[in-house]
Design an enzyme around this catalytic site. Structure first.
Site, PDB file in Angstrom:
ATOM      1  N   HIS A   1      32.569 -43.114  63.704  1.00  0.00           N
ATOM      2  CA  HIS A   1      33.629 -42.498  64.511  1.00  0.00           C
ATOM      3  C   HIS A   1      34.112 -43.372  65.665  1.00  0.00           C
ATOM      4  O   HIS A   1      34.978 -42.954  66.430  1.00  0.00           O
ATOM      5  CB  HIS A   1      33.163 -41.152  65.074  1.00  0.00           C
ATOM      6  CG  HIS A   1      32.098 -41.277  66.127  1.00  0.00           C
ATOM      7  ND1 HIS A   1      30.767 -41.392  65.831  1.00  0.00           N
ATOM      8  CD2 HIS A   1      32.178 -41.304  67.479  1.00  0.00           C
ATOM      9  CE1 HIS A   1      30.067 -41.480  66.943  1.00  0.00           C
ATOM     10  NE2 HIS A   1      30.895 -41.445  67.973  1.00  0.00           N
TER      11      HIS A   1
HETATM   12  C1  UD1 Z   1      33.765 -38.724  71.805  1.00  0.00           C
HETATM   13  C2  UD1 Z   1      33.184 -39.693  72.822  1.00  0.00           C
HETATM   14  C3  UD1 Z   1      32.209 -40.641  72.136  1.00  0.00           C
HETATM   15  C4  UD1 Z   1      31.161 -39.877  71.362  1.00  0.00           C
HETATM   16  C5  UD1 Z   1      31.802 -38.874  70.423  1.00  0.00           C
HETATM   17  C6  UD1 Z   1      30.734 -38.037  69.805  1.00  0.00           C
HETATM   18  C7  UD1 Z   1      34.677 -40.352  74.667  1.00  0.00           C
HETATM   19  C8  UD1 Z   1      35.503 -41.437  75.203  1.00  0.00           C
HETATM   20  N1  UD1 Z   1      34.226 -40.528  73.418  1.00  0.00           N
HETATM   21  O1  UD1 Z   1      34.506 -39.485  70.864  1.00  0.00           O
HETATM   22  O2  UD1 Z   1      31.557 -41.425  73.116  1.00  0.00           O
HETATM   23  O3  UD1 Z   1      30.385 -40.774  70.644  1.00  0.00           O
HETATM   24  O4  UD1 Z   1      32.705 -38.026  71.164  1.00  0.00           O
HETATM   25  O5  UD1 Z   1      31.131 -37.395  68.665  1.00  0.00           O
HETATM   26  O6  UD1 Z   1      34.420 -39.381  75.332  1.00  0.00           O
HETATM   27  N2  UD1 Z   1      38.726 -33.917  67.189  1.00  0.00           N
HETATM   28  C9  UD1 Z   1      38.805 -32.790  66.405  1.00  0.00           C
HETATM   29  N3  UD1 Z   1      37.987 -31.734  66.703  1.00  0.00           N
HETATM   30  C10 UD1 Z   1      37.122 -31.744  67.742  1.00  0.00           C
HETATM   31  C11 UD1 Z   1      37.067 -32.900  68.543  1.00  0.00           C
HETATM   32  C12 UD1 Z   1      37.872 -33.977  68.249  1.00  0.00           C
HETATM   33  O7  UD1 Z   1      39.576 -32.729  65.453  1.00  0.00           O
HETATM   34  O8  UD1 Z   1      36.401 -30.732  67.947  1.00  0.00           O
HETATM   35  C13 UD1 Z   1      39.583 -35.086  66.835  1.00  0.00           C
HETATM   36  C14 UD1 Z   1      40.920 -35.110  67.581  1.00  0.00           C
HETATM   37  O9  UD1 Z   1      41.860 -35.633  66.716  1.00  0.00           O
HETATM   38  C15 UD1 Z   1      40.661 -36.110  68.686  1.00  0.00           C
HETATM   39  C16 UD1 Z   1      39.678 -37.071  68.049  1.00  0.00           C
HETATM   40  O10 UD1 Z   1      38.881 -36.272  67.182  1.00  0.00           O
HETATM   41  O11 UD1 Z   1      41.816 -36.744  69.131  1.00  0.00           O
HETATM   42  C17 UD1 Z   1      38.794 -37.787  69.041  1.00  0.00           C
HETATM   43  O12 UD1 Z   1      38.106 -36.850  69.876  1.00  0.00           O
HETATM   44  P1  UD1 Z   1      37.624 -37.284  71.353  1.00  0.00           P
HETATM   45  O13 UD1 Z   1      36.836 -36.210  71.961  1.00  0.00           O
HETATM   46  O14 UD1 Z   1      38.780 -37.814  72.133  1.00  0.00           O
HETATM   47  O15 UD1 Z   1      36.735 -38.555  71.094  1.00  0.00           O
HETATM   48  P2  UD1 Z   1      35.615 -38.802  70.003  1.00  0.00           P
HETATM   49  O16 UD1 Z   1      36.113 -39.858  69.095  1.00  0.00           O
HETATM   50  O17 UD1 Z   1      35.166 -37.499  69.437  1.00  0.00           O
HETATM   51  N1  UDP Z   2      25.121 -34.985  64.480  1.00  0.00           N
HETATM   52  C1  UDP Z   2      25.154 -33.779  63.759  1.00  0.00           C
HETATM   53  N2  UDP Z   2      25.975 -33.684  62.666  1.00  0.00           N
HETATM   54  C2  UDP Z   2      26.729 -34.717  62.223  1.00  0.00           C
HETATM   55  C3  UDP Z   2      26.693 -35.944  62.953  1.00  0.00           C
HETATM   56  C4  UDP Z   2      25.891 -36.030  64.085  1.00  0.00           C
HETATM   57  O1  UDP Z   2      24.445 -32.842  64.105  1.00  0.00           O
HETATM   58  O2  UDP Z   2      27.446 -34.556  61.214  1.00  0.00           O
HETATM   59  C5  UDP Z   2      24.280 -35.040  65.699  1.00  0.00           C
HETATM   60  C6  UDP Z   2      23.202 -36.111  65.707  1.00  0.00           C
HETATM   61  O3  UDP Z   2      22.060 -35.556  66.266  1.00  0.00           O
HETATM   62  C7  UDP Z   2      23.766 -37.170  66.620  1.00  0.00           C
HETATM   63  C8  UDP Z   2      24.546 -36.333  67.607  1.00  0.00           C
HETATM   64  O4  UDP Z   2      25.115 -35.302  66.802  1.00  0.00           O
HETATM   65  O5  UDP Z   2      22.795 -37.916  67.274  1.00  0.00           O
HETATM   66  C9  UDP Z   2      25.620 -37.072  68.379  1.00  0.00           C
HETATM   67  O6  UDP Z   2      26.443 -37.640  67.459  1.00  0.00           O
HETATM   68  P1  UDP Z   2      27.660 -38.604  67.631  1.00  0.00           P
HETATM   69  O7  UDP Z   2      27.406 -39.701  66.678  1.00  0.00           O
HETATM   70  O8  UDP Z   2      28.869 -37.784  67.456  1.00  0.00           O
HETATM   71  O9  UDP Z   2      27.692 -39.116  69.148  1.00  0.00           O
HETATM   72  P2  UDP Z   2      27.158 -40.438  69.869  1.00  0.00           P
HETATM   73  O10 UDP Z   2      25.692 -40.344  69.911  1.00  0.00           O
HETATM   74  O11 UDP Z   2      27.645 -41.618  69.110  1.00  0.00           O
HETATM   75  O12 UDP Z   2      27.786 -40.391  71.210  1.00  0.00           O
END
Ligand code: UD1
Ligand code: UDP
Length: 366
Positions: free
Chosen positions: A205
């Site tokens: 991601h």
């Molecule tokens: C965010 C964090 C990242 C973390 C990740 C965990 C920042 C800068 N990034 O990245 O460090 O590793 O979360 O998963 O804070 N979206 C959905 N549904 C949701 C949430 C997001 O569809 O419930 C989609 C939207 O299109 C959104 C995109 O995912 O624009 C990115 O979501 P965002 O929260 O901005 O950043 P992540 O890539 O999830």
């Molecule tokens: N995780 C989960 N389901 C998934 C992917 C991740 O439960 O499909 C959990 C897992 O424990 C992981 C945590 O969510 O360590 C955080 O995941 P993510 O990779 O989104 O965030 P990051 O640690 O990179 O910020």
């Protein structure tokens, strides 16, 4: 009596880290308030974690949602300013490195709210990652810094944070993992996804991997190369869905793409996997503890202890397939785990916060 302790949660990794801290503070009788910024909002990115990890329902959801880096951080700041003004906490506990973490730190610091940061001091030294900026700034604004590894303590010292504010407490994400081990069922997870033999789990991601169509296409080609040798299952984060699908991810039957999984289903699959391909921060740590070989598709990691203490390796798309096959054949790594990754980080944090609140002249003095 002191004012409630406020926890600020926004994104999936926050939920996994906060659960043991909130539980331990509840055990010590503290009044607590949970603020969800709404950064993650899908049922599978948020609600499922509250249910499975026994987190209390948020007292408020700021409904920040998705947006550009600046907009999302700014929305969190505006929401948290109002929240802190209306419900002044004795201390606000912030987690990890997401935009919600930094937005809450900025809003709180300017209002004079005492701030604690769980998972302080991690550094990738890669400023192209928004998380690196979030971490560094959050650590400058927080007076209580809870570190998961010795090198994090060193980074904080080098950045001028006072020694007395830094506490090596272990890793609350590992607390959650150890507390949930009995609920992982890799046989059921395998059956649910029709996996009959050896398989690899992939989670991807990071913007650096999934935002640019050409990079996404290289990644998909590399995953298809892996799938020529071993089944691959990808619980796909919503961020990469559009680009990876457009790049043809679904065009190979041995790649199973599924929605993001609940914590228990995800960790069950991980525990039974021959290897993991990831760009996640948390997954690098979880695989270290579970001793599942981990190939991290990133040029750097803020968690080098997972390389020195575990079987994590940084890889590129070019060497991915060979690295996965080697990891599958080499099997688990039996080295020494990082210090204090023992399931007791939450209670350590709770004790330190309690001591700080009760200290004469400390945050709890009304
Ligand atoms: C965010 C964090 C990242 C973390 C990740 C965990 C920042 C800068 N990034 O990245 O460090 O590793 O979360 O998963 O804070 N979206 C959905 N549904 C949701 C949430 C997001 O569809 O419930 C989609 C939207 O299109 C959104 C995109 O995912 O624009 C990115 O979501 P965002 O929260 O901005 O950043 P992540 O890539 O999830
Ligand atoms: N995780 C989960 N389901 C998934 C992917 C991740 O439960 O499909 C959990 C897992 O424990 C992981 C945590 O969510 O360590 C955080 O995941 P993510 O990779 O989104 O965030 P990051 O640690 O990179 O910020």
């Amino acid at each position: 009596m002191h004012a409630p302790i406020t926890h600020v949660l926004g994104a999936r990794p926050n939920f996994v880290k906060a659960a043991p801290v909130i539980r331990a503070l509840a055990g010590l009788g503290h009044e607590q308030r949970v603020v969800h910024t709404g950064q993650h909002y899908d049922e599978r990115m948020s609600d499922v974690f509250f249910v499975q990890l026994g987190l209390p329902e948020p007292d408020v959801n700021l409904g920040v949602g998705s947006g550009s880096q600046a907009r999302q951080t700014a929305e969190v700041m505006i929401g948290m300013e109002q929240e802190f003004t209306e419900n002044s906490p004795s201390v606000a506990v912030l987690y990890g490195d997401v935009n919600s973490t930094l937005g809450a730190a900025l809003a709180g610091a300017k209002l004079g709210v005492p701030l604690a940061h769980v998972e302080a001091g991690l550094r990738s030294f890669d400023d192209t990652m928004p998380e690196e900026i979030n971490r560094r700034l959050t650590d400058q604004l927080c007076g209580l810094l809870f570190a998961t590894s010795p090198e994090a303590v060193g980074h904080l010292a080098r950045e001028g944070r006072p020694v007395s504010s830094v506490h090596l407490v272990g890793n609350p994400m590992i607390d959650t993992l150890l507390a949930s081990l009995g609920k992982f069922d890799d046989r059921a997870a395998r059956a649910a996804h029709g996996l009959t033999g050896r398989y690899v789990v992939a989670t991807l991601h990071r913007p650096g991997n999934v935002d640019d169509p050409e990079t996404a296409a290289r990644l998909v080609r590399a995953l298809h190369e892996v799938a020529a040798e071993v089944d691959v299952i990808i619980p796909l984060h919503p961020r990469g869905r559009a680009t990876l699908t457009a790049a043809g991810l679904l065009g190979e039957p041995r790649v199973r793409v599924v929605d993001p999984l609940g914590y228990l289903e995800f960790m069950s699959l991980v525990r039974g996997a021959a290897a993991i391909i990831t760009d996640s921060g948390g997954v690098q740590e979880e695989t270290t503890l579970l001793r599942v070989p981990c190939l991290t598709l990133r040029p750097s990691t803020e968690r080098p202890i997972t390389i020195t203490s575990g079987s994590n390796r940084l890889v590129t798309t070019r060497d991915l397939a060979a690295a996965v096959l080697k990891a599958c054949d080499d099997g688990p790594y039996a080295g020494e785990l990082p210090p204090l990754w023992d399931g007791k980080a939450g209670p350590r944090i709770a004790r330190i916060l309690t001591g700080w609140l009760n200290a004469p002249g400390g945050g709890g003095d009304d």
